[in-house]
Design an enzyme around this catalytic site. Sequence first.
Site, mmCIF file in Angstrom:
data_model
loop_
_atom_site.group_PDB
_atom_site.id
_atom_site.type_symbol
_atom_site.label_atom_id
_atom_site.label_comp_id
_atom_site.label_asym_id
_atom_site.label_seq_id
_atom_site.Cartn_x
_atom_site.Cartn_y
_atom_site.Cartn_z
ATOM 1 N N SER A 189 0.834 -1.196 0.000
ATOM 2 C CA SER A 189 0.000 0.000 0.000
ATOM 3 C C SER A 189 0.880 1.262 0.000
ATOM 4 O O SER A 189 1.755 1.398 -0.839
ATOM 5 C CB SER A 189 -0.960 -0.043 1.192
ATOM 6 O OG SER A 189 -1.928 0.966 1.106
ATOM 7 N N ASP A 392 -8.462 -4.924 -6.711
ATOM 8 C CA ASP A 392 -8.209 -3.710 -5.921
ATOM 9 C C ASP A 392 -8.525 -2.487 -6.762
ATOM 10 O O ASP A 392 -7.918 -2.279 -7.812
ATOM 11 C CB ASP A 392 -6.735 -3.709 -5.491
ATOM 12 C CG ASP A 392 -6.331 -2.433 -4.773
ATOM 13 O OD1 ASP A 392 -7.218 -1.722 -4.275
ATOM 14 O OD2 ASP A 392 -5.118 -2.162 -4.710
ATOM 15 N N HIS A 445 -6.658 -5.223 -2.264
ATOM 16 C CA HIS A 445 -5.584 -4.370 -1.768
ATOM 17 C C HIS A 445 -4.957 -5.071 -0.566
ATOM 18 O O HIS A 445 -5.665 -5.667 0.234
ATOM 19 C CB HIS A 445 -6.180 -3.013 -1.361
ATOM 20 C CG HIS A 445 -5.152 -1.965 -1.125
ATOM 21 N ND1 HIS A 445 -4.401 -1.445 -2.137
ATOM 22 C CD2 HIS A 445 -4.751 -1.346 0.015
ATOM 23 C CE1 HIS A 445 -3.570 -0.537 -1.641
ATOM 24 N NE2 HIS A 445 -3.762 -0.463 -0.345
#
Length: 468
Positions: A189, A392, A445
């Site tokens: 991330s 994602d 994600h």
Amino acid sequence: MMVLPSHNSFHHCCQILLALLLFSLQILTHIEAYGLKVEVLPGFEGPLPFQLETGYVGLGETDDDMQVFYYFVKSENNPKKDPLMLWLTGGPGCSSFSGLVSQIGPFEFENKEYDGSVPSLVSRPQSWTKLCNIIFVDLPLGTGFSYAKNLTAHRSDWKLVHHAHQFLRKWLIDHPEFLSNEFYFGGDSYSGIPVPAIVQEISNGNEKGLQPFINLQGYLLGNPVTTNREDNDQIQYAHGMGLISDELYASLQKNCKGEYIDVDSRNEVCLRDLQSFDECLSRIDQYHILDPYCKDDSPLWRRSLTRELKESLSSHLTAPGLSCRTYGFYLTTKWANDKRVRKALHIREGTIRKWTRCYRTDFEFEIFGSVEFHASLSKKGYRSLIYSGDHDLAVPFMSTQAWIRTLNYSIVDDWRPWFVNGQVGGYTRTYSNQMTFATVKGSGHTATLYTPEQCFPMFTKWISKLPL
């Protein structure tokens, strides 16, 4: 007749005495300043079946100036020979305990309703510590159990880079048995921004002769924020996944001309189209578009039109539904704020009043893209694995593919499926700069959170230097 010792033997004796003195001092300081074993954890039944150490590494001039907290799990295979990895959770400002308990560590929360007692922990069969020593670090300062006198002064991208580098060298001084192990840096991330810069700084430090030398081999990043322009690809991704109509997609392209972040306030037709886009996606989980929509506590930004950060950064912690993946984050907060847990983890009393999973206040964004660091590290020959959960919406895989293409490296092993137990685990491509890109099929994600059964074999092959 008395025989006097020769100059050489006298010098040798002095060296031995000096070594003993340094060893004694190391023992004394170790008790005071560094890691302590954790053999039992509240919520986990029986003694831990793996070796866990927690501790602080001081970065400031005084003891209470800057203290970085870490969790260290030794490899369950061969700690002396297996690689060492430092893991940095994204955010910025999310505790690496998230990486430990929710993603790649040896235990996880049992998914059952909180009843007021310590949440239950169970073993995770797909723990990356099966073949790797992992340090989970709470950075930037103010994150997790890390603390400092003046937090605001220490919370920025570049401070995070310098502190992570300093932390690692200091940690290795106290753990010299890991100096020869191959070292990798990992994260996901928002870590896609600082990690390449940290790896660059470690490499530069090695070249300058900084001690101890770090046996740096490479890095890996999952669904990494890289250009800070990833939101621009959400439109194309949403259209490709059937979340918006052909007509709205065509209108957005025409009226916004490919710019969906910094929109001119006078461009009313573009703003109207973006509002329609937001309405279409208002009940979609951006981190995994197939998951049920749940209010989450993550600080990753949303596009700033109708879905504001204030939605997800409420100061009141409310329990999400048990079917929500974010329920684990709720249990994490309950667990980390339990007095028995803090005692077991050797947390210094009075340093952190209330533990929060993600602390983003006062963070200064200074690095607006990390592609240049990837390019530099590639030239130096470091290995890298970049992987993306393909469901994602927050950091779409096409954004990641786009910046990798700008590096202009030739393809060594072209696009093909990789397999787990005879099933397609995702797709992969390898480049001449030792960079491997992989999608993780059906994942979101922070792919390790959603599909550990696919991510574990992916990591196992890559860290073992085998093709996926």
